[in-house]
Scaffold this motif. Sequence first.
Motif, PDB file in Angstrom:
ATOM      1  N   VAL A 167       0.830  -1.211   0.000  1.00 36.90           N
ATOM      2  CA  VAL A 167       0.000   0.000   0.000  1.00 36.90           C
ATOM      3  C   VAL A 167       0.864   1.261   0.000  1.00 36.90           C
ATOM      4  CG1 VAL A 167      -1.720   1.313   1.310  1.00 36.90           C
ATOM      5  CG2 VAL A 167      -2.029  -1.125   0.945  1.00 36.90           C
ATOM      6  N   PRO A 168       1.843   1.419   0.906  1.00 33.01           N
ATOM      7  CA  PRO A 168       2.670   2.626   0.821  1.00 33.01           C
ATOM      8  C   PRO A 168       3.509   2.698  -0.447  1.00 33.01           C
ATOM      9  CG  PRO A 168       3.144   1.422   2.853  1.00 33.01           C
ATOM     10  CD  PRO A 168       2.146   0.646   2.092  1.00 33.01           C
ATOM     11  N   PHE A 184       0.871   3.863  -3.106  1.00 34.67           N
ATOM     12  CA  PHE A 184       0.229   5.148  -2.844  1.00 34.67           C
ATOM     13  C   PHE A 184       1.196   6.266  -2.466  1.00 34.67           C
ATOM     14  CE2 PHE A 184      -3.372   2.341  -2.593  1.00 34.67           C
ATOM     15  CZ  PHE A 184      -4.406   3.094  -3.108  1.00 34.67           C
ATOM     16  N   VAL A 185       2.430   5.956  -2.088  1.00 32.95           N
ATOM     17  CA  VAL A 185       3.361   7.005  -1.674  1.00 32.95           C
ATOM     18  C   VAL A 185       4.676   6.949  -2.459  1.00 32.95           C
ATOM     19  CG1 VAL A 185       4.636   7.998   0.259  1.00 32.95           C
ATOM     20  CG2 VAL A 185       2.363   7.097   0.633  1.00 32.95           C
ATOM     21  N   ILE A 187      -1.881   9.971  -2.839  1.00 35.22           N
ATOM     22  CA  ILE A 187      -1.246  10.208  -1.544  1.00 35.22           C
ATOM     23  C   ILE A 187      -2.297  10.531  -0.489  1.00 35.22           C
ATOM     24  CG2 ILE A 187       0.335  11.736  -0.308  1.00 35.22           C
ATOM     25  CD1 ILE A 187       1.913  11.901  -2.993  1.00 35.22           C
ATOM     26  N   PHE A 197      -3.966   7.359   0.866  1.00 36.09           N
ATOM     27  CA  PHE A 197      -3.087   6.355   1.462  1.00 36.09           C
ATOM     28  C   PHE A 197      -3.613   5.835   2.798  1.00 36.09           C
ATOM     29  CE2 PHE A 197       0.370   5.942   4.645  1.00 36.09           C
ATOM     30  CZ  PHE A 197       0.731   4.653   4.316  1.00 36.09           C
ATOM     31  N   ASP A 223      -4.791   1.970   3.413  1.00 32.04           N
ATOM     32  CA  ASP A 223      -4.073   1.134   4.360  1.00 32.04           C
ATOM     33  C   ASP A 223      -5.053   0.488   5.336  1.00 32.04           C
ATOM     34  OD1 ASP A 223      -1.730   0.004   5.336  1.00 32.04           O
ATOM     35  OD2 ASP A 223      -1.543   1.535   6.891  1.00 32.04           O
TER      36      ASP A 223
END
Length: 113
Positions: free
Chosen positions: A65-66, A69-70, A98, A101, A105
Amino acid sequence: RDGLFNLRSALLLLILDLIIVSCISLASFFALLTLCHIQKLDKLSSQSRVLQSKLLITLCAQTAVPVVFVYIPYFVVLTLPFFDIDTTGISNVFNAFISCFASADAIVVILLI
């Protein structure tokens, strides 16, 4: 900047990109290695093996996920302008990524429980 090559910015960008890529690569490598060793263990019961595999898959999903999304949005938004590629449209999409996120999560954790 102003059409001139900035060595300091290039080195900083290269170092940060290498850090991001190496972290993602190492995490992926160790996750696959762990999964292979869980499957090969003789002293682990089948129920324990299934639970350990599910836990590893859950941790991999939480790690993905990070990354999606990041890390990938930051990587693209910071790297492409250095090569004089316009990122105006894609940066708006990545701002939404972002922003989503935290909720993504939480959704992944809820779905995997």
